[in-house]
Design an enzyme around this catalytic site. Structure first.
Site, PDB file in Angstrom:
ATOM      1  N   GLY A  73      39.510  45.515  43.480  1.00 22.53           N
ATOM      2  CA  GLY A  73      40.754  45.612  42.737  1.00 22.53           C
ATOM      3  C   GLY A  73      41.452  46.922  43.015  1.00 22.53           C
ATOM      4  O   GLY A  73      41.070  47.676  43.921  1.00 22.53           O
ATOM      5  N   VAL A 105      33.859  45.373  42.584  1.00 26.45           N
ATOM      6  CA  VAL A 105      32.856  44.618  41.830  1.00 26.45           C
ATOM      7  C   VAL A 105      31.731  44.216  42.780  1.00 26.45           C
ATOM      8  O   VAL A 105      31.983  43.666  43.861  1.00 26.45           O
ATOM      9  CB  VAL A 105      33.471  43.373  41.169  1.00 26.45           C
ATOM     10  CG1 VAL A 105      32.408  42.610  40.385  1.00 26.45           C
ATOM     11  CG2 VAL A 105      34.612  43.773  40.241  1.00 26.45           C
ATOM     12  N   ASP A 108      47.219  42.606  31.633  1.00 26.58           N
ATOM     13  CA  ASP A 108      47.031  42.311  33.060  1.00 26.58           C
ATOM     14  C   ASP A 108      46.353  40.951  33.207  1.00 26.58           C
ATOM     15  O   ASP A 108      45.398  40.791  33.964  1.00 26.58           O
ATOM     16  CB  ASP A 108      46.194  43.406  33.726  1.00 26.58           C
ATOM     17  CG  ASP A 108      46.215  43.303  35.253  1.00 26.58           C
ATOM     18  OD1 ASP A 108      47.062  42.561  35.801  1.00 26.58           O
ATOM     19  OD2 ASP A 108      45.386  43.957  35.905  1.00 26.58           O
TER      20      ASP A 108
END
Length: 491
Positions: free
Chosen positions: A200, A205, A318
């Site tokens: 991101g 991740v 978001d």
């Protein structure tokens, strides 16, 4: 002392003058018929204590009933104390049609009045009323009891004023109940990173292992500590456990101290965007995604007080298909709270607040194509949390469209389209702010909805992404609409 005596005399005198009316102020709590489907139990069980088929209202004097029309006959969906204080003068539960026309609602103000619904047209003109009678009722039921209550409060205030001053000197300033110290510290040495599964703007991740369990590990560079701290603050709010929220296991520094780690339960199907790209779903599967997603957002937006703890409302800010995860059981969970705003309403923090030290342009927060018209225009007042919650619901509408565009049962007579992001068909895979300002804000256009979809399905989506923020549904209302849609729609 003379002021106290005068106030006491006023209280006693007025109480004697209006004794029948004053008794109404201490009337017993409203009793309502209680019958709620398991899906709606969470919403209504906190409205009052339940004893069998009777609920004793805690916060309202009104009963409510929701009835589904099956072959034009009402069948009970909800009977309970009303969760909102909507003043009505109806002693009987008189039906009013909702926008979802297979669902009717009634609200009434007598004990057990919601046991049955009365369906009859409203009178075209109100019955004539004697003006003198109205004047007498107004004076006896409003003015005099109000004066009694005001005088009583003033008497107590005068008597205890000096004690409050002493308490102010001795009592330390209390922190807001939703402020908590980190409660899930982890040792970076216990975390093993195995494979990167997503990247991101602020973190990467990884699939990893923590204390023998397979987990997702979000790794923040040292320069993005503020995003790490903001996200951890949301996860560590009291009462933050919910099936629609990614399960938080802990946070801390990496083994070498150069990065920040956040450990979450692994959602084996990845992001909703990845899931929809690779898999079509049946109506049941699509509804499971839609309902769990909406429930998660409704929980996030809720302000909860339970067991002496307080979870304030939170605006996600978001919400996109890349920030929603899909578990192995086909349920959605919300994640990525680095841009979120905690909408506090606590002592020392009047009103709703923006993140501490935040100075960013609202259009620099979140995924551009999921931003509401008012966010795109930069006209949002961040001092009011309501607009941020409304913007989340706009994004939710786009996500529901995204899910249902991959539902095979909604395209029985044609090919199911390949997965597309909102406005990808109209504006391409890379959109700019200027393009969205013209298309979404100035021209008020939205993604194309197939005409053969059920009317209720179309309306639900359009009521989420309405151009007027105040006309949009709440996330909790979306949950209720989806339940009614699942119950009434046959594909």
């Amino acid at each position: 002392m003379s002021l106290q005596r005068w106030l006491l005399s006023a209280v006693v005198g007025c109480a004697l003058l209006c004794r029948p009316t004053y008794g109404q102020l201490v009337a017993e709590r409203r009793r309502c018929a209680f019958r709620v489907s398991p899906w709606n139990l969470r919403q209504y069980r906190h409205a009052g204590a339940v004893n069998g088929s009777v609920q004793l209202c805690s916060h309202t004097q009104y009963c409510v009933g929701y009835f589904l029309l099956v072959n034009d006959q009402p069948e009970v969906d909800v009977q309970a104390c009303n969760v909102a204080e909507n003043p009505v003068q109806n002693a009987i539960c008189e039906a009013s049609s909702l926008r979802l026309k297979r669902l009717i609602k009634c609200v009434c103000n007598e004990d057990m009045c919601n046991r049955n619904v009365t369906r009859r047209p409203q009178p075209s003109q109100p019955p004539p009323t004697d003006s003198h009678t109205v004047e007498k009722v107004t004076i006896s039921t409003i003015f005099i009891p109000g004066f009694v209550l005001f005088a009583f409060i003033m008497l107590i205030a005068v008597k205890w004023r000096h004690r409050f001053k002493e308490c102010d000197k001795k009592t330390p300033t209390m922190l807001c109940s939703c402020r908590t110290a980190p409660t899930h510290p982890i040792n970076g040495a216990d975390v093993e990173l195995q494979q990167a599964v997503g990247r991101g703007h602020f973190a990467t991740v990884w699939r990893g292992e923590y204390k023998g369990s397979v987990v997702a590990v979000k790794v923040f560079p040292a320069g993005h500590k503020h995003k790490f701290s903001s996200e951890r603050e949301v996860y560590e709010l009291p009462l933050m456990e919910h099936p629609g929220i990614a399960r938080f296991l802990g946070a801390g520094k990496s083994r070498d101290g150069g990065q920040w780690l956040m450990v979450l339960e692994l959602a084996s199907c990845g992001s909703l965007q990845h899931f929809l790209c690779t898999k079509r779903g049946s109506w049941i599967e699509s509804m499971k995604l839609s309902q769990s997603l909406s429930q998660g957002l409704a929980f996030l937006h809720s302000d909860l007080h339970r067991r002496g703890l307080h979870k304030p409302a939170v605006a996600h800010r978001d919400l996109s298909s890349s920030n929603v995860l899909v578990r192995a059981d086909g349920m959605c969970t919300l994640s990525d709270f680095g841009c979120s705003t905690i909408l506090r309403s606590c002592s020392g923090l009047p009103g709703w607040r923006r993140p501490t030290g935040s100075t960013e342009d609202p259009r620099q927060v979140g995924s551009l194509r999921y931003m509401s018209p008012e966010i795109l225009e930069g006209s949002v007042d961040l001092r009011s949390g309501r607009c941020l919650v409304q913007a989340d619901v706009y994004s939710l509408g786009l996500l529901l469209w995204e899910i249902w565009m991959r539902c095979s049962d909604l395209f029985q007579d044609s090919m199911v389209p390949e997965h597309c992001l909102p406005y990808e068909t109209e504006l391409g895979s890379s959109v700019t702010l200027d393009q969205l300002l013209v298309h979404v804000s100035q021209m008020s256009k939205r993604p194309s909805i197939p005409k053969h979809w059920e009317w209720e399905t179309q309306e639900l989506v359009t009521d989420c992404w309405d151009h007027d923020p105040d006309a949009r549904l709440t996330a909790q209302c979306v949950v209720s609409r989806l339940h009614a849609l699942q119950t009434t729609c046959t594909l």
